[in-house]
Design a protein around this motif. Structure first.
Motif, short mmCIF file in Angstrom:
data_model
loop_
_atom_site.label_atom_id
_atom_site.label_comp_id
_atom_site.label_asym_id
_atom_site.label_seq_id
_atom_site.Cartn_x
_atom_site.Cartn_y
_atom_site.Cartn_z
N CYS A 55 0.85 -1.20 0.00
CA CYS A 55 0.00 0.00 0.00
C CYS A 55 0.88 1.25 0.00
O CYS A 55 1.81 1.37 0.79
CB CYS A 55 -0.90 -0.01 1.22
SG CYS A 55 -1.89 1.47 1.39
N CYS A 58 0.04 3.25 3.63
CA CYS A 58 0.42 2.76 4.96
C CYS A 58 1.58 1.76 4.91
O CYS A 58 2.10 1.35 5.94
CB CYS A 58 -0.77 2.12 5.67
SG CYS A 58 -1.28 0.54 4.97
N CYS A 70 -4.48 -0.10 0.12
CA CYS A 70 -5.01 -1.32 0.73
C CYS A 70 -6.47 -1.15 1.16
O CYS A 70 -7.00 -0.05 1.17
CB CYS A 70 -4.13 -1.73 1.90
SG CYS A 70 -4.41 -0.75 3.39
N CYS A 73 -6.92 1.46 4.13
CA CYS A 73 -6.78 2.87 3.73
C CYS A 73 -7.91 3.31 2.79
O CYS A 73 -8.29 4.47 2.77
CB CYS A 73 -5.44 3.11 3.06
SG CYS A 73 -4.05 2.96 4.19
#
Ligand SMILES: [Zn+2]
Length: 199
Positions: A55, A58, A70, A73
């Motif tokens: 991701c 994050c 992801c 998120c």
């Protein structure tokens, strides 16, 4: 070609927490399994790099098929003002399992060794600062292991974050955990209490 048993043992001994003796045991175990089991394992190993993405927000690895962001998120129901900073992906899995947290995460990718002077290069501190600046984060929860290295990393990061955003609310999740505790292995009840009593 090198001898397969030796070669596989040496590759497995590079895994976290696995020494040469354990690596050889894992190879022996694989030899006792059926060819179909080993074929399945090989197939997944080949596919995992192609179907899993890191991701960009994050830094956790995700195979939900969301692309570069992801599933956590990308979830608009989550509170994007709160950011929990963890050492590794497994910590997120465990906090998620407790259902006690609805904010977002940030994976540091390690802890800062206490013996090092050039701290920043060991963890994603630059990326963390960028995220705090750009994403309107108002609260940070430092969810690091309650080990000397975890404490040290937390203090270093706190100074860094305060310097770029002085009004940032920063708390340590570990203060609700016992000494030596790791986020990855804490049970759900402990995590819920630690989150409630974070200071
Ligand atoms: Zn993410």
């Amino acid at each position: 070609m090198a001898r397969p048993i030796q070669e596989l043992s040496s590759l497995i001994s590079e895994f976290p927490g696995i020494g040469p003796r354990q690596a050889r045991r894992i190879v022996q175990f694989l030899l006792t399994k059926t060819p179909a089991f080993r074929e399945k394992l090989a197939e997944i190993l080949r596919a995992i790099g192609a179907t899993t993405e890191q991701c960009m927000s994050c830094f956790r690895y995700d195979d939900s098929g969301n692309g570069r962001t992801c599933s956590i998120c990308a979830n608009v129901e989550r509170d994007s003002k709160i950011l929990m900073v963890v050492e590794k992906d497994a910590d997120i899995e465990n906090v998620e399992a407790s259902h006690a947290y609805r904010g977002l995460y940030f994976v540091l990718g390690g802890l800062i060794p206490m013996t090092e002077r050039k701290n920043a290069s060991y963890v994603r501190s630059t990326e963390l600062q960028e995220k705090i600046k750009k994403n309107g984060i108002s609260e940070i929860i430092l969810a690091l292991s309650t080990t000397p290295e975890g404490d040290y990393t937390g203090r270093e990061l706190m100074d860094l974050m305060k310097s770029i955003k002085p009004d940032l609310k920063i708390s340590f999740l570990g203060r609700g955990l016992s000494v030596g505790a790791e986020i990855e292995y804490a049970d759900s009840e402990t995590l819920r209490n630690a989150l409630k009593n974070r200071a």
